[in-house]
Design an enzyme around this catalytic site. Sequence first.
Site: not given
Ligand code: S3P
Length: 425
Positions: A93, A168, A314
């Site tokens: 993601g 993210q 997480d």
């Molecule tokens: C992450 C942000 C988090 C986290 C993911 C890594 C990142 O997600 O859960 O494992 O590296 O920016 P979200 O931005 O959807 O909260």
Amino acid sequence: MQKVIYPKKSLNGTITVPGDKSISHRAVMFGSIAEGITEITGFLTGDDCMSTISCFKKLGINIEIDKDKVWVYGKGINGLRKPSEVLDVGNSGTTIRLISGILAAQPFSCEITGDESIQKRPMNRVIKPLSLMGAKIKGINKDGFAPLHIDGTKLNSMEYELPVASAQVKSAILLASLFADKPTAIIEPVASRNHTEIMLNYFGADIKNKDGKIISTPVKQLYGKKVAVPSDISSAAFFIAAGLIMPDSHIIIKNVGVNKTRTGIIDAFKTMGGNIKIINESNDSGEAVADIEVKTSNLKGITLEGDIIPRMIDEIPVFAVAALFADGITTVKNAEELKVKESNRIAVMAEELGKMGAKVEETDDGMIIKGNTSLHGAEVYSHNDHRVAMSLAIAALKAYDQTIINNADCVNISFPSFYDYIEKL
Ligand code: S3P
């Protein structure tokens, strides 16, 4: 792969867990659009970060890997080239959302996709804000879902209030903002991890946080740097939880990233009465690093809610496992984001821990966990979610007979040698 986990009496020793996933992704991405060489040590060679490397190679960047050291030969802010094939982020993601912010501003179009889980995860959270900046992104088969088609174009600045606390989404906008015409402002409802702000500034960007309003001024160039990736607190968390709940245990985890936007798990366990010490604190390129010492503790149930949730999002699956062995009830609230991770982590943890005899009640925005539990071994399923597999393995250490985890090899996403660490301790 099926993995059998046998109960253990105690866990003892000193370990160094693999590199931080968030920081590893960012070092490759930012190094690719920076001028000169970015030399990364402690890089996490898990599947997710390897997907990021593969995408940037397809975008014309030369990247060399030797064990956990990586060299990114950056081509500068305007140096990416149109890929000749679809970009594949696998299960990541972070890769698809962050890279969308970069691709939106390129002078070419491309397609990006990922595995089954990625194709079910919401992309409107990046499509909407990037579109407000002028980006042209759409889901090819289904509105708001990968595969995405991105027509690179000129971007404008904006002021945007994030509807959910998401690093993210924030990072996708910050990356797009580098290419915009004027400064972009982002307002976060609750602070999320700030590795993007720290590393982009280290590479020469101009990002300021004024009382929760993040302002990013476009730059002409970024410059490649040496990046030392600390160990991932999200991986350390499995052994922090294990050290607390296993009898007669004492574990030291070396060189862990303890950036305040990531240490919610330590604060939560301390509130529960956890014996955790942060020692040998230092700072590397803006990121706080320390050793974490954990000893067996009598935990008591708490209510987990509010600003701490994004600081440990997480880690909530393994937090739930530890809460099974606390005195009393633990309630997790405001954690609806868990439903749109690699799996629906609320439903899946309640279901799988339930098979081992736990009482975890699923709620709309979290879970209610009954403490003082006796677990029995069972055949459980990871749902192809790395953090679910590892959390179930920690629970299995405290069960009174063996547990079989199905599709256990998904740990390769973030912690390839995870099961060896259990044996090591
Ligand atoms: C992450 C942000 C988090 C986290 C993911 C890594 C990142 O997600 O859960 O494992 O590296 O920016 P979200 O931005 O959807 O909260």
